[in-house]
Design a protein around this motif. Sequence first.
Motif, mmCIF file in Angstrom:
data_model
loop_
_atom_site.group_PDB
_atom_site.id
_atom_site.type_symbol
_atom_site.label_atom_id
_atom_site.label_comp_id
_atom_site.label_asym_id
_atom_site.label_seq_id
_atom_site.Cartn_x
_atom_site.Cartn_y
_atom_site.Cartn_z
ATOM 1 N N ASN A 216 -52.403 -13.178 -7.119
ATOM 2 C CA ASN A 216 -53.268 -12.142 -7.251
ATOM 3 C C ASN A 216 -52.017 -10.580 -8.245
ATOM 4 O OD1 ASN A 216 -55.409 -13.517 -7.087
ATOM 5 N ND2 ASN A 216 -54.051 -13.637 -4.898
ATOM 6 N N GLY A 217 -51.212 -11.457 -9.020
ATOM 7 C CA GLY A 217 -50.600 -9.955 -9.304
ATOM 8 C C GLY A 217 -49.600 -10.983 -10.477
ATOM 9 N N PRO A 218 -48.702 -9.574 -11.227
ATOM 10 C CA PRO A 218 -48.128 -10.286 -12.553
ATOM 11 C C PRO A 218 -46.746 -10.592 -11.731
ATOM 12 C CG PRO A 218 -48.865 -7.265 -12.544
ATOM 13 C CD PRO A 218 -48.955 -8.436 -10.976
ATOM 14 N N VAL A 219 -46.561 -12.279 -12.867
ATOM 15 C CA VAL A 219 -46.188 -13.030 -12.697
ATOM 16 C C VAL A 219 -44.852 -13.116 -13.366
ATOM 17 C CG1 VAL A 219 -45.567 -15.928 -12.474
ATOM 18 C CG2 VAL A 219 -47.227 -14.562 -11.540
ATOM 19 N N LYS A 220 -43.086 -12.590 -13.224
ATOM 20 C CA LYS A 220 -41.952 -12.458 -14.117
ATOM 21 C C LYS A 220 -41.473 -13.865 -13.464
ATOM 22 C CE LYS A 220 -37.762 -10.083 -14.569
ATOM 23 N NZ LYS A 220 -37.242 -8.714 -13.745
ATOM 24 N N ALA A 221 -41.003 -13.879 -12.075
ATOM 25 C CA ALA A 221 -40.371 -14.696 -11.771
ATOM 26 C C ALA A 221 -41.022 -16.396 -12.216
ATOM 27 C CB ALA A 221 -40.230 -14.891 -10.201
ATOM 28 N N ILE A 222 -40.464 -17.327 -12.639
ATOM 29 C CA ILE A 222 -39.968 -19.022 -12.821
ATOM 30 C C ILE A 222 -38.746 -19.513 -12.567
ATOM 31 C CG2 ILE A 222 -40.783 -20.199 -14.523
ATOM 32 C CD1 ILE A 222 -43.512 -18.838 -15.101
ATOM 33 N N SER A 223 -38.911 -20.751 -11.625
ATOM 34 C CA SER A 223 -38.229 -21.479 -11.967
ATOM 35 C C SER A 223 -37.982 -22.657 -11.556
ATOM 36 C CB SER A 223 -36.742 -20.697 -10.162
ATOM 37 O OG SER A 223 -35.974 -21.910 -11.138
ATOM 38 N N TRP A 224 -37.395 -23.634 -12.404
ATOM 39 C CA TRP A 224 -37.893 -25.340 -12.043
ATOM 40 C C TRP A 224 -36.729 -25.729 -11.531
ATOM 41 C CZ3 TRP A 224 -41.340 -27.828 -14.002
ATOM 42 C CH2 TRP A 224 -42.681 -26.828 -15.525
ATOM 43 N N SER A 225 -36.837 -27.025 -10.616
ATOM 44 C CA SER A 225 -35.649 -27.416 -9.669
ATOM 45 C C SER A 225 -34.915 -28.459 -10.522
ATOM 46 C CB SER A 225 -36.461 -28.331 -8.287
ATOM 47 O OG SER A 225 -35.693 -29.201 -8.414
ATOM 48 N N PRO A 226 -33.634 -28.339 -10.491
ATOM 49 C CA PRO A 226 -32.741 -29.290 -11.394
ATOM 50 C C PRO A 226 -32.983 -30.411 -11.057
ATOM 51 C CG PRO A 226 -31.312 -27.597 -9.622
ATOM 52 C CD PRO A 226 -32.862 -27.557 -9.812
ATOM 53 N N TRP A 227 -32.943 -30.559 -9.853
ATOM 54 C CA TRP A 227 -33.084 -32.217 -8.513
ATOM 55 C C TRP A 227 -34.416 -32.625 -8.896
ATOM 56 C CZ3 TRP A 227 -35.564 -30.342 -4.968
ATOM 57 C CH2 TRP A 227 -35.912 -29.499 -4.310
ATOM 58 N N GLN A 228 -35.553 -32.848 -9.410
ATOM 59 C CA GLN A 228 -36.976 -33.184 -8.976
ATOM 60 C C GLN A 228 -37.393 -32.781 -9.742
ATOM 61 O OE1 GLN A 228 -38.903 -33.684 -4.977
ATOM 62 N NE2 GLN A 228 -40.928 -32.377 -6.461
ATOM 63 N N SER A 229 -37.989 -33.152 -11.209
ATOM 64 C CA SER A 229 -38.227 -33.102 -12.701
ATOM 65 C C SER A 229 -39.979 -32.750 -11.622
ATOM 66 C CB SER A 229 -38.450 -34.797 -13.364
ATOM 67 O OG SER A 229 -39.172 -34.618 -14.662
ATOM 68 N N GLY A 230 -40.343 -31.747 -12.740
ATOM 69 C CA GLY A 230 -41.548 -31.286 -12.406
ATOM 70 C C GLY A 230 -41.879 -29.973 -12.188
ATOM 71 N N LEU A 231 -41.069 -30.110 -10.631
ATOM 72 C CA LEU A 231 -41.297 -29.045 -9.755
ATOM 73 C C LEU A 231 -41.100 -27.607 -9.893
ATOM 74 C CD1 LEU A 231 -41.554 -29.014 -6.611
ATOM 75 C CD2 LEU A 231 -39.360 -28.736 -5.804
ATOM 76 N N VAL A 232 -42.290 -27.128 -9.681
ATOM 77 C CA VAL A 232 -41.898 -25.270 -10.525
ATOM 78 C C VAL A 232 -42.600 -24.252 -8.801
ATOM 79 C CG1 VAL A 232 -43.771 -25.340 -11.427
ATOM 80 C CG2 VAL A 232 -42.077 -23.973 -12.036
ATOM 81 N N ALA A 233 -41.226 -22.932 -9.102
ATOM 82 C CA ALA A 233 -41.491 -22.276 -8.590
ATOM 83 C C ALA A 233 -42.226 -20.918 -9.136
ATOM 84 C CB ALA A 233 -40.709 -21.855 -7.162
ATOM 85 N N THR A 234 -42.923 -19.792 -9.025
ATOM 86 C CA THR A 234 -43.616 -19.143 -9.350
ATOM 87 C C THR A 234 -43.355 -17.613 -8.002
ATOM 88 O OG1 THR A 234 -45.599 -19.308 -9.303
ATOM 89 C CG2 THR A 234 -44.260 -20.235 -11.330
ATOM 90 N N GLY A 235 -43.111 -16.560 -9.131
ATOM 91 C CA GLY A 235 -43.577 -15.901 -7.888
ATOM 92 C C GLY A 235 -44.304 -14.673 -8.380
ATOM 93 N N GLY A 236 -45.066 -13.891 -7.670
ATOM 94 C CA GLY A 236 -46.309 -12.730 -8.048
ATOM 95 C C GLY A 236 -45.878 -11.170 -7.517
ATOM 96 N N THR A 237 -45.844 -10.303 -8.549
ATOM 97 C CA THR A 237 -45.454 -8.548 -7.477
ATOM 98 C C THR A 237 -47.009 -7.734 -7.142
ATOM 99 O OG1 THR A 237 -45.861 -8.320 -10.106
ATOM 100 C CG2 THR A 237 -43.734 -8.422 -9.555
ATOM 101 N N PHE A 238 -46.852 -7.073 -6.463
ATOM 102 C CA PHE A 238 -47.534 -6.134 -6.327
ATOM 103 C C PHE A 238 -49.261 -6.899 -6.727
ATOM 104 C CE2 PHE A 238 -50.718 -2.684 -5.934
ATOM 105 C CZ PHE A 238 -51.031 -2.894 -4.532
ATOM 106 N N PRO A 239 -50.253 -6.891 -6.417
ATOM 107 C CA PRO A 239 -50.798 -7.212 -5.045
ATOM 108 C C PRO A 239 -51.032 -8.370 -4.335
ATOM 109 C CG PRO A 239 -52.359 -6.894 -6.028
ATOM 110 C CD PRO A 239 -52.354 -6.355 -7.336
ATOM 111 N N ASP A 240 -49.820 -9.669 -5.102
ATOM 112 C CA ASP A 240 -49.910 -10.982 -4.330
ATOM 113 C C ASP A 240 -48.926 -10.912 -3.657
ATOM 114 O OD1 ASP A 240 -51.001 -13.712 -5.402
ATOM 115 O OD2 ASP A 240 -48.317 -13.960 -5.811
ATOM 116 N N GLY A 241 -47.326 -10.980 -4.001
ATOM 117 C CA GLY A 241 -46.319 -11.265 -3.292
ATOM 118 C C GLY A 241 -45.900 -12.372 -2.223
#
Length: 381
Positions: A216-241
Amino acid sequence: MLRRSISELFNVPRSTSSVSAKANLAARRQFVMALDGPGISRDPFAFSMTWSRTNCIGVAFRSDVYFQNLETRAIVHLCRVSVDDGPVHSIDWRDEPQSHILGLGTTSGNVRVWDASSLAQIADWSGDKSPVGGMHWSECVLAVGRKDGRVSLFDLRTPKEIRQTRGHKRHVHGVKWSPDGKYLATGDHSGTVHIWDQRATNYLTSGDKKLLAKHNGPVKAISWSPWQSGLVATGGTFPDGAIRIFDANKLSAVSPPLVINTCTNVTSLHWSPHCKELLSTHGSSWSKSQMLFDYPPSAKETPITPFTNSMTVHSYPSCERIVSVIGHSAAIAHSCIGPDGCSIFTVSPAEETIKMFKVWAAPGSQAKDDEQGLGRKNAIR
């Protein structure tokens, strides 16, 4: 009495792994190195620092890019872009075996590549007027986000753009290839996250699947897991958080993402290569009622939470918060993980400092405190 004794027998407390952030960052809670950073970009969506596999950090200061070899401490001025180019917005080192190659993108839309070993420019992909967002290498291919929603792909072996994607409608801030090069994840200013195939011609997050990767807010932060193929984390800024963790191989309504709500700007994410832990960096926070505002709350109205201006480490898959450390007096806008997979550099533009923290330890390494490094302050230009 007997029942209590048996209960105590089976409830043996778990020992803390020497690899975990609980045994490292939580125990020390102090930076190893601090660098002065006057002139570093105050744009919260800028990628003003990068850390190479050969232990060199690159830092962009307005129109200049410097790099430092952390083994020799030698500092080198790599380049200066022209005034017409605008400030340098993003920089990124290539991976091995050519980790001396650095890509840079400017606010005017120009993309160039420099060789740090010869201090020479080796590619110039200028001409596109859409400002640059995030960028990331996969072997010799550089993916670059654009303000108009496109993602440009360049290949060092060709003089021109080789391809562009058109799936976003807003500025593409987050751009990250998976470690195996199979997927490309991109996040934009509206909060949409797309997962593209390795040719970046088709995105997999279409139709109902796209909703699973929507913030629900802009996404800058993205990181893929180095030990599980396809696992990804994303993070949102205001107003998402929020931090969302999902498997790109299993995008379906049956497998909804794990969600960590922080009510705080999520500015970067890094998976540990040594254990199942995820680090997030943060800026200002807000209350649940303030999420309804069109703009982030002012400094006077901003609440202070454990996530505010912090580095926080979460366990996976429980998503429990292991430790939060406030290493800066102001927001952390960006961070980089080192080649050892243990250390993190954090960037705080308002504080004008860059700090290195030891977050994890490598398996089998002997834990030791670098007392000589504690509190060490240097300049990078």
